[in-house]
Design a protein around this motif. Structure first.
Motif, PDB file in Angstrom:
ATOM      1  N   VAL A  48      74.716  17.737 -42.518  1.00 22.73           N
ATOM      2  CA  VAL A  48      74.736  16.308 -42.847  1.00 22.73           C
ATOM      3  C   VAL A  48      75.144  16.103 -44.302  1.00 22.73           C
ATOM      4  O   VAL A  48      75.978  15.235 -44.626  1.00 22.73           O
ATOM      5  N   ALA A  49      74.557  16.914 -45.198  1.00 26.21           N
ATOM      6  CA  ALA A  49      74.881  16.758 -46.630  1.00 26.21           C
ATOM      7  C   ALA A  49      76.349  17.046 -46.905  1.00 26.21           C
ATOM      8  O   ALA A  49      77.022  16.313 -47.652  1.00 26.21           O
ATOM      9  N   LEU A  50      76.861  18.119 -46.296  1.00 20.57           N
ATOM     10  CA  LEU A  50      78.257  18.464 -46.528  1.00 20.57           C
ATOM     11  C   LEU A  50      79.208  17.408 -45.959  1.00 20.57           C
ATOM     12  O   LEU A  50      80.173  16.998 -46.626  1.00 20.57           O
ATOM     13  N   GLU A  51      78.937  16.966 -44.743  1.00 22.53           N
ATOM     14  CA  GLU A  51      79.828  15.986 -44.130  1.00 22.53           C
ATOM     15  C   GLU A  51      79.783  14.652 -44.863  1.00 22.53           C
ATOM     16  O   GLU A  51      80.823  14.002 -45.059  1.00 22.53           O
ATOM     17  N   ALA A  52      78.570  14.234 -45.272  1.00 26.39           N
ATOM     18  CA  ALA A  52      78.456  12.958 -45.989  1.00 26.39           C
ATOM     19  C   ALA A  52      79.136  13.021 -47.350  1.00 26.39           C
ATOM     20  O   ALA A  52      79.631  12.002 -47.861  1.00 26.39           O
ATOM     21  N   THR A  53      79.188  14.230 -47.947  1.00 22.07           N
ATOM     22  CA  THR A  53      79.793  14.376 -49.271  1.00 22.07           C
ATOM     23  C   THR A  53      81.310  14.537 -49.196  1.00 22.07           C
ATOM     24  O   THR A  53      82.048  13.929 -49.983  1.00 22.07           O
ATOM     25  N   PRO A  81      75.304   5.108 -45.568  1.00 25.21           N
ATOM     26  CA  PRO A  81      73.842   5.311 -45.605  1.00 25.21           C
ATOM     27  C   PRO A  81      73.213   5.306 -44.209  1.00 25.21           C
ATOM     28  O   PRO A  81      72.341   6.136 -43.904  1.00 25.21           O
ATOM     29  N   VAL A  82      73.684   4.386 -43.368  1.00 18.41           N
ATOM     30  CA  VAL A  82      73.135   4.320 -42.013  1.00 18.41           C
ATOM     31  C   VAL A  82      73.500   5.572 -41.226  1.00 18.41           C
ATOM     32  O   VAL A  82      72.669   6.153 -40.511  1.00 18.41           O
ATOM     33  N   ALA A  83      74.738   6.006 -41.356  1.00 18.36           N
ATOM     34  CA  ALA A  83      75.181   7.188 -40.628  1.00 18.36           C
ATOM     35  C   ALA A  83      74.417   8.428 -41.072  1.00 18.36           C
ATOM     36  O   ALA A  83      74.056   9.282 -40.242  1.00 18.36           O
ATOM     37  N   VAL A  84      74.150   8.540 -42.371  1.00 11.98           N
ATOM     38  CA  VAL A  84      73.411   9.708 -42.874  1.00 11.98           C
ATOM     39  C   VAL A  84      71.968   9.690 -42.370  1.00 11.98           C
ATOM     40  O   VAL A  84      71.438  10.712 -41.908  1.00 11.98           O
ATOM     41  N   PRO A 133      84.028   4.275 -35.236  1.00 19.60           N
ATOM     42  CA  PRO A 133      82.672   4.505 -34.736  1.00 19.60           C
ATOM     43  C   PRO A 133      81.735   4.934 -35.863  1.00 19.60           C
ATOM     44  O   PRO A 133      82.129   5.629 -36.793  1.00 19.60           O
ATOM     45  N   VAL A 134      80.491   4.496 -35.756  1.00 21.39           N
ATOM     46  CA  VAL A 134      79.498   4.811 -36.772  1.00 21.39           C
ATOM     47  C   VAL A 134      78.823   6.123 -36.408  1.00 21.39           C
ATOM     48  O   VAL A 134      78.414   6.331 -35.263  1.00 21.39           O
ATOM     49  N   GLY A 135      78.671   7.003 -37.393  1.00 17.90           N
ATOM     50  CA  GLY A 135      77.973   8.260 -37.154  1.00 17.90           C
ATOM     51  C   GLY A 135      78.712   9.438 -37.724  1.00 17.90           C
ATOM     52  O   GLY A 135      79.898   9.353 -38.094  1.00 17.90           O
ATOM     53  N   LEU A 136      77.986  10.562 -37.834  1.00 17.51           N
ATOM     54  CA  LEU A 136      78.550  11.805 -38.329  1.00 17.51           C
ATOM     55  C   LEU A 136      78.737  12.788 -37.182  1.00 17.51           C
ATOM     56  O   LEU A 136      78.018  12.733 -36.177  1.00 17.51           O
ATOM     57  N   ASN A 137      79.683  13.700 -37.349  1.00 14.03           N
ATOM     58  CA  ASN A 137      79.898  14.721 -36.327  1.00 14.03           C
ATOM     59  C   ASN A 137      78.693  15.654 -36.185  1.00 14.03           C
ATOM     60  O   ASN A 137      78.497  16.278 -35.143  1.00 14.03           O
ATOM     61  N   THR A 138      77.881  15.737 -37.243  1.00 16.23           N
ATOM     62  CA  THR A 138      76.678  16.565 -37.192  1.00 16.23           C
ATOM     63  C   THR A 138      75.698  16.049 -36.145  1.00 16.23           C
ATOM     64  O   THR A 138      74.817  16.790 -35.700  1.00 16.23           O
ATOM     65  N   GLY A 139      75.861  14.805 -35.732  1.00 15.23           N
ATOM     66  CA  GLY A 139      74.996  14.266 -34.691  1.00 15.23           C
ATOM     67  C   GLY A 139      75.118  14.982 -33.363  1.00 15.23           C
ATOM     68  O   GLY A 139      74.320  14.757 -32.448  1.00 15.23           O
ATOM     69  N   ALA A 140      76.097  15.892 -33.255  1.00 16.51           N
ATOM     70  CA  ALA A 140      76.219  16.692 -32.028  1.00 16.51           C
ATOM     71  C   ALA A 140      75.009  17.582 -31.805  1.00 16.51           C
ATOM     72  O   ALA A 140      74.849  18.160 -30.726  1.00 16.51           O
ATOM     73  N   ILE A 141      74.123  17.677 -32.795  1.00 16.38           N
ATOM     74  CA  ILE A 141      72.892  18.443 -32.624  1.00 16.38           C
ATOM     75  C   ILE A 141      72.030  17.870 -31.498  1.00 16.38           C
ATOM     76  O   ILE A 141      71.119  18.521 -30.987  1.00 16.38           O
TER      77      ILE A 141
END
Length: 302
Positions: A36-41, A50-53, A96-104
């Motif tokens: 999450v930190a890497l993708e958000a950065t 902020p919401v996605a993180v 779309p809202v969200g990070l790819n890390t959400g695949a967890i």
């Protein structure tokens, strides 16, 4: 038939002894938060950063309870997906809202059929499909990609169900083996007790006959009965301990066989001389034949 299968699935209990947390859960959490930190950065096109993180961090934390609360974690995860998707429809963001890390979240899909009860699997599966359907309707994604996404989403659940089925079948086979072993031990216990009781009866009858003419022989007969009784109690305790199902398994000794004949013919006190002769290759006898030979010689000595 289908109705019976659904009823069986609905009443299926949870697997026993589900671990609360193990070391790899914390490793998974650390890896997810680092992602999450890497993708958000590093990623520049994140919508509602902020919401996605916060949403991705929430999805990384939920797997800590995936074994003990599979339905609750799936409901919270995909319920959050539905709420976030609804909010994005209102605000109409460009992406779309969200990070790819959400695949967890796929870890939760795996844990639902692996650790959940039948009722939890049905309800959690419905929540998962509802969230996917909403995303498929609202996102501008080709139908082929939607099918691939559905397969990708359901594949961890299929793996979890397969692992559960395999472990259940393996445990059932082990229980059948334990049941057969207990049955064999019960037969061995019966044969052992029958032999010793027969010996005690014969010795006591001989002592009663000799009591009037040779009191010392009668005393020896009583000593023989005492020895047989003590030996019977010792063997009974050992076999009863083995028959008990202690979960971790009792230490079992192999049944007596041809290799124990030398010890068998050495009677206490040397009051009876027994000549033993063994001829042929007897080291590779089947267990049933090996035990039968020992029992036949044992009854002959009696």
């Amino acid at each position: 038939m289908l109705r019976d299968d659904l009823r069986t699935l609905w009443t299926e209990p949870r697997p026993p002894d589900a671990p609360a947390r193990v070391r790899r859960d914390w490793v998974l959490l650390a890896a997810g938060l680092a992602g999450v930190a890497l993708e958000a950065t590093l990623r520049e096109d994140v919508v509602w950063r902020p919401v996605a993180v916060l949403f991705a961090v929430w999805l990384c934390v939920l797997p800590l309870w995936r074994r003990t609360r599979p339905l609750a974690t799936v409901t919270l995860a995909f319920g959050s997906v539905i709420l976030l998707q609804a909010a994005s429809l209102v605000a109409a963001p460009s992406e779309p809202v969200g990070l790819n890390t959400g695949a967890i979240v796929l870890v939760l899909v795996y844990a639902l059929p692996r650790w959940g009860s039948g009722r939890e699997i049905v309800l959690g599966g419905a929540m998962t499909l509802a969230a996917f359907s909403l995303c498929a309707v609202t996102d501008d994604v080709p139908a082929a990609e939607q099918v691939v996404g559905l397969v990708f989403l359901l594949l961890p659940g299929a793996i979890g169900a397969a692992v559960r089925f395999w472990l259940t079948a393996r445990e059932r086979q082990l229980e059948q083996v334990r049941s057969r072993e207990r049955e064999q031990l019960a037969r061995e216990l019966h044969d052992t007790v029958a032999h010793h009781v027969s010996a005690m009866v014969i010795i006591s009858q001989a002592g009663r006959v000799l009591a009037a003419t040779d009191p010392s022989a009668a005393v020896e007969a009583l000593e023989g009965v005492e020895e047989e009784g003590a030996r019977t109690l010792e063997e009974m305790r050992a076999m009863v301990a083995a028959l008990r199902d202690r979960g971790v398994g009792a230490e079992l000794s192999p049944p007596a066989g041809v290799a124990d004949l030398e010890r068998l013919v050495r009677t206490p006190g040397g009051r009876l001389r027994v000549d033993l002769g063994i001829d042929g290759e007897l080291d590779a006898l089947p267990p049933a034949v090996d035990a039968a030979v020992y029992r036949i010689v044992q009854e002959s000595v009696t």
